[in-house]
Design a protein around this motif. Structure first.
Motif, PDB file in Angstrom:
ATOM      1  N   GLY A 102       0.818  -1.209   0.000  1.00  0.00           N
ATOM      2  CA  GLY A 102       0.000   0.000   0.000  1.00  0.00           C
ATOM      3  C   GLY A 102       0.850   1.257   0.000  1.00  0.00           C
ATOM      4  O   GLY A 102       0.500   2.255  -0.668  1.00  0.00           O
ATOM      5  N   TYR A 103       1.957   1.232   0.745  1.00  0.00           N
ATOM      6  CA  TYR A 103       2.856   2.394   0.763  1.00  0.00           C
ATOM      7  C   TYR A 103       3.451   2.632  -0.629  1.00  0.00           C
ATOM      8  O   TYR A 103       3.541   3.774  -1.092  1.00  0.00           O
ATOM      9  N   SER A 104       3.851   1.540  -1.286  1.00  0.00           N
ATOM     10  CA  SER A 104       4.440   1.672  -2.626  1.00  0.00           C
ATOM     11  C   SER A 104       3.432   2.227  -3.619  1.00  0.00           C
ATOM     12  O   SER A 104       3.764   3.059  -4.466  1.00  0.00           O
ATOM     13  N   ILE A 105       2.183   1.795  -3.522  1.00  0.00           N
ATOM     14  CA  ILE A 105       1.147   2.297  -4.422  1.00  0.00           C
ATOM     15  C   ILE A 105       0.895   3.784  -4.164  1.00  0.00           C
ATOM     16  O   ILE A 105       0.667   4.562  -5.101  1.00  0.00           O
ATOM     17  N   ALA A 106       0.946   4.180  -2.880  1.00  0.00           N
ATOM     18  CA  ALA A 106       0.709   5.585  -2.537  1.00  0.00           C
ATOM     19  C   ALA A 106       1.822   6.490  -3.030  1.00  0.00           C
ATOM     20  O   ALA A 106       1.571   7.641  -3.415  1.00  0.00           O
ATOM     21  N   ARG A 107       3.050   5.986  -3.012  1.00  0.00           N
ATOM     22  CA  ARG A 107       4.209   6.831  -3.331  1.00  0.00           C
ATOM     23  C   ARG A 107       4.708   6.691  -4.762  1.00  0.00           C
ATOM     24  O   ARG A 107       5.476   7.525  -5.220  1.00  0.00           O
ATOM     25  N   TYR A 118      -5.075  -5.109 -10.879  1.00  0.00           N
ATOM     26  CA  TYR A 118      -5.053  -6.512 -10.458  1.00  0.00           C
ATOM     27  C   TYR A 118      -5.576  -6.683  -9.032  1.00  0.00           C
ATOM     28  O   TYR A 118      -6.212  -7.695  -8.714  1.00  0.00           O
ATOM     29  N   LEU A 119      -5.327  -5.703  -8.183  1.00  0.00           N
ATOM     30  CA  LEU A 119      -5.886  -5.753  -6.838  1.00  0.00           C
ATOM     31  C   LEU A 119      -7.409  -5.671  -6.885  1.00  0.00           C
ATOM     32  O   LEU A 119      -8.109  -6.390  -6.163  1.00  0.00           O
ATOM     33  N   ALA A 120      -7.910  -4.790  -7.752  1.00  0.00           N
ATOM     34  CA  ALA A 120      -9.359  -4.675  -7.896  1.00  0.00           C
ATOM     35  C   ALA A 120      -9.943  -5.962  -8.474  1.00  0.00           C
ATOM     36  O   ALA A 120     -11.003  -6.427  -8.039  1.00  0.00           O
ATOM     37  N   ALA A 121      -9.244  -6.561  -9.444  1.00  0.00           N
ATOM     38  CA  ALA A 121      -9.737  -7.798 -10.058  1.00  0.00           C
ATOM     39  C   ALA A 121      -9.763  -8.953  -9.061  1.00  0.00           C
ATOM     40  O   ALA A 121     -10.617  -9.838  -9.152  1.00  0.00           O
ATOM     41  N   SER A 122      -8.838  -8.933  -8.108  1.00  0.00           N
ATOM     42  CA  SER A 122      -8.793 -10.023  -7.122  1.00  0.00           C
ATOM     43  C   SER A 122     -10.059 -10.072  -6.279  1.00  0.00           C
ATOM     44  O   SER A 122     -10.422 -11.131  -5.752  1.00  0.00           O
ATOM     45  N   GLN A 123     -10.757  -8.941  -6.147  1.00  0.00           N
ATOM     46  CA  GLN A 123     -11.975  -8.913  -5.345  1.00  0.00           C
ATOM     47  C   GLN A 123     -13.172  -9.478  -6.093  1.00  0.00           C
ATOM     48  O   GLN A 123     -14.224  -9.710  -5.490  1.00  0.00           O
ATOM     49  N   ALA A 124     -13.016  -9.705  -7.393  1.00  0.00           N
ATOM     50  CA  ALA A 124     -14.110 -10.281  -8.176  1.00  0.00           C
ATOM     51  C   ALA A 124     -14.147 -11.801  -8.070  1.00  0.00           C
ATOM     52  O   ALA A 124     -15.117 -12.429  -8.506  1.00  0.00           O
ATOM     53  N   ILE A 125     -13.089 -12.398  -7.491  1.00  0.00           N
ATOM     54  CA  ILE A 125     -13.020 -13.855  -7.372  1.00  0.00           C
ATOM     55  C   ILE A 125     -13.541 -14.245  -5.995  1.00  0.00           C
ATOM     56  O   ILE A 125     -12.934 -13.895  -4.972  1.00  0.00           O
ATOM     57  N   PRO A 126     -14.661 -14.954  -5.907  1.00  0.00           N
ATOM     58  CA  PRO A 126     -15.201 -15.314  -4.590  1.00  0.00           C
ATOM     59  C   PRO A 126     -14.334 -16.347  -3.885  1.00  0.00           C
ATOM     60  O   PRO A 126     -13.633 -17.148  -4.526  1.00  0.00           O
ATOM     61  N   ALA A 127     -14.394 -16.321  -2.553  1.00  0.00           N
ATOM     62  CA  ALA A 127     -13.595 -17.255  -1.752  1.00  0.00           C
ATOM     63  C   ALA A 127     -13.962 -18.696  -2.048  1.00  0.00           C
ATOM     64  O   ALA A 127     -13.098 -19.583  -2.035  1.00  0.00           O
ATOM     65  N   VAL A 147      -3.824 -19.039   3.720  1.00  0.00           N
ATOM     66  CA  VAL A 147      -3.581 -18.358   2.438  1.00  0.00           C
ATOM     67  C   VAL A 147      -4.865 -17.717   1.929  1.00  0.00           C
ATOM     68  O   VAL A 147      -4.857 -16.571   1.428  1.00  0.00           O
ATOM     69  N   LEU A 148      -5.978 -18.422   2.049  1.00  0.00           N
ATOM     70  CA  LEU A 148      -7.261 -17.866   1.619  1.00  0.00           C
ATOM     71  C   LEU A 148      -7.613 -16.615   2.417  1.00  0.00           C
ATOM     72  O   LEU A 148      -8.037 -15.596   1.844  1.00  0.00           O
ATOM     73  N   CYS A 149      -7.416 -16.664   3.726  1.00  0.00           N
ATOM     74  CA  CYS A 149      -7.676 -15.483   4.565  1.00  0.00           C
ATOM     75  C   CYS A 149      -6.766 -14.328   4.184  1.00  0.00           C
ATOM     76  O   CYS A 149      -7.196 -13.166   4.155  1.00  0.00           O
ATOM     77  N   THR A 150      -5.514 -14.637   3.878  1.00  0.00           N
ATOM     78  CA  THR A 150      -4.566 -13.591   3.481  1.00  0.00           C
ATOM     79  C   THR A 150      -5.022 -12.877   2.218  1.00  0.00           C
ATOM     80  O   THR A 150      -4.984 -11.646   2.121  1.00  0.00           O
ATOM     81  N   ILE A 151      -5.481 -13.653   1.249  1.00  0.00           N
ATOM     82  CA  ILE A 151      -5.942 -13.065  -0.015  1.00  0.00           C
ATOM     83  C   ILE A 151      -7.156 -12.166   0.217  1.00  0.00           C
ATOM     84  O   ILE A 151      -7.268 -11.074  -0.356  1.00  0.00           O
ATOM     85  N   ILE A 152      -8.056 -12.606   1.095  1.00  0.00           N
ATOM     86  CA  ILE A 152      -9.278 -11.842   1.349  1.00  0.00           C
ATOM     87  C   ILE A 152      -8.973 -10.528   2.067  1.00  0.00           C
ATOM     88  O   ILE A 152      -9.556  -9.486   1.769  1.00  0.00           O
ATOM     89  N   VAL A 153      -8.030 -10.579   3.017  1.00  0.00           N
ATOM     90  CA  VAL A 153      -7.733  -9.399   3.848  1.00  0.00           C
ATOM     91  C   VAL A 153      -6.821  -8.414   3.129  1.00  0.00           C
ATOM     92  O   VAL A 153      -6.791  -7.226   3.449  1.00  0.00           O
ATOM     93  N   PHE A 155      -6.768  -6.836   0.282  1.00  0.00           N
ATOM     94  CA  PHE A 155      -7.310  -5.653  -0.389  1.00  0.00           C
ATOM     95  C   PHE A 155      -7.637  -4.519   0.581  1.00  0.00           C
ATOM     96  O   PHE A 155      -7.189  -3.382   0.375  1.00  0.00           O
ATOM     97  N   PRO A 156      -8.416  -4.757   1.655  1.00  0.00           N
ATOM     98  CA  PRO A 156      -8.709  -3.633   2.565  1.00  0.00           C
ATOM     99  C   PRO A 156      -7.473  -3.076   3.247  1.00  0.00           C
ATOM    100  O   PRO A 156      -7.393  -1.864   3.500  1.00  0.00           O
ATOM    101  N   VAL A 157      -6.476  -3.915   3.537  1.00  0.00           N
ATOM    102  CA  VAL A 157      -5.249  -3.414   4.163  1.00  0.00           C
ATOM    103  C   VAL A 157      -4.477  -2.525   3.187  1.00  0.00           C
ATOM    104  O   VAL A 157      -4.006  -1.436   3.553  1.00  0.00           O
TER     105      VAL A 157
END
Length: 273
Positions: A102-107, A118-127, A147-153, A155-157
């Motif tokens: 997130g820091y890298s994307i901000a800066r 790709y981050l936005a696209a990852s949210q289109a794939i259901p768990a 790993v599944l929990c990591t992928i889900i969390v 995006f908001p982080v």
């Protein structure tokens, strides 16, 4: 004299224990409890009147007996620990990966343009769609669920970190640079502490999603957590009371985690003010 009256009136009104602001603040703390008790009372009345069949809506007493039995023999507590472990590990991994991302994307506009879609696209794939793939790639047990929990969390982080860094007061950052702060000192002592409330808000949302991801993963990938308990309750002879008892545990966990992280967020905001 009129100005004095106008200046004093708001402070007196705020300090008065019977003022609307004070009463509203007190009510805000008890509102969730009152709402929850109202729902349970309505549920109890509907069940007593027999409006709905028990296989559709079990009596609260039956759910309580199932819940208490599962807690007394340690079954539900053990399942809750397993689910919390997977959710906690997933949230921790997502935070470790998501903060620098997130820091890298901000800066960096280049990183934002490259990874943002790709981050936005990852949210289109259901768990539910990811879980079978993780079984094929990794197998069963704690690791694929984490790993599944990591992928889900993730995006908001990432999003909360990006917004927190982008919304910093640039004058403060420039002043720190003028004082000789290097890049690492700037990140550690200025940027991350000031962005902490936004980051914690993202982690708070992510942890709740992580519990959901852990339950979905356990239902698909096996394990001894609350997801497995839900699967057993869905058997050929559906135990609806057990389903409601497990859902009650999930609600308690989600509310407890949310309130705890909200409190940590408030303490962080007070420390920065």
């Amino acid at each position: 004299m009129g100005e004095t009256r106008q200046a004093v009136a708001p402070s007196v009104r705020d300090a008065c224990p019977l003022s609307p602001n004070h009463a509203g603040g007190q009510l805000r703390h008890f509102a969730p409890i009152i709402f929850g008790l109202s729902i349970i009372a309505l549920w109890w009345v509907v069940a007593d009147m027999g409006i709905l069949p028990t296989y559709f809506l079990p009596h609260p007493r039956a759910v309580w007996d199932t819940l208490w039995s599962g807690i007394a023999d340690g079954y539900l507590l053990s399942a809750a620990r397993e689910t919390l472990l997977a959710a906690g590990l997933g949230c921790l991994a997502a935070t470790i990966i998501g903060l620098p991302l997130g820091y890298s994307i901000a800066r960096s506009p280049i990183v934002a343009a490259t990874l943002g879609p790709y981050l936005a696209a990852s949210q289109a794939i259901p768990a539910v769609a990811l879980a079978p793939l993780l079984v094929v790639w990794i197998g069963y047990g704690l690791v694929p669920i984490t790993v599944l929990c990591t992928i889900i969390v993730m995006f908001p982080v990432v999003i909360s970190t990006t917004l927190g860094i982008r919304e910093l007061d640039q004058d403060i950052v420039d002043a720190a640079r003028l004082d000789g702060a290097g890049r690492l000192d700037l990140v550690r002592s200025i940027e991350l502490p000031l962005a902490a409330p936004a980051i914690l808000a993202g982690i708070r949302t992510g942890f709740t999603l992580s519990v959901t991801g852990a339950v979905v993963g356990e239902m698909v990938m096996g394990g001894d957590g609350l997801g497995a308990a839900l699967s057993r309750g869905q058997g050929s002879t559906a135990n609806v009371a057990q389903l409601f008892a497990v859902i009650a545990i999930l609600i308690i966990l989600a509310v407890g985690i949310y309130l705890l992280l909200t409190y940590v967020e408030k303490i962080t905001r007070k420390g920065l003010s």
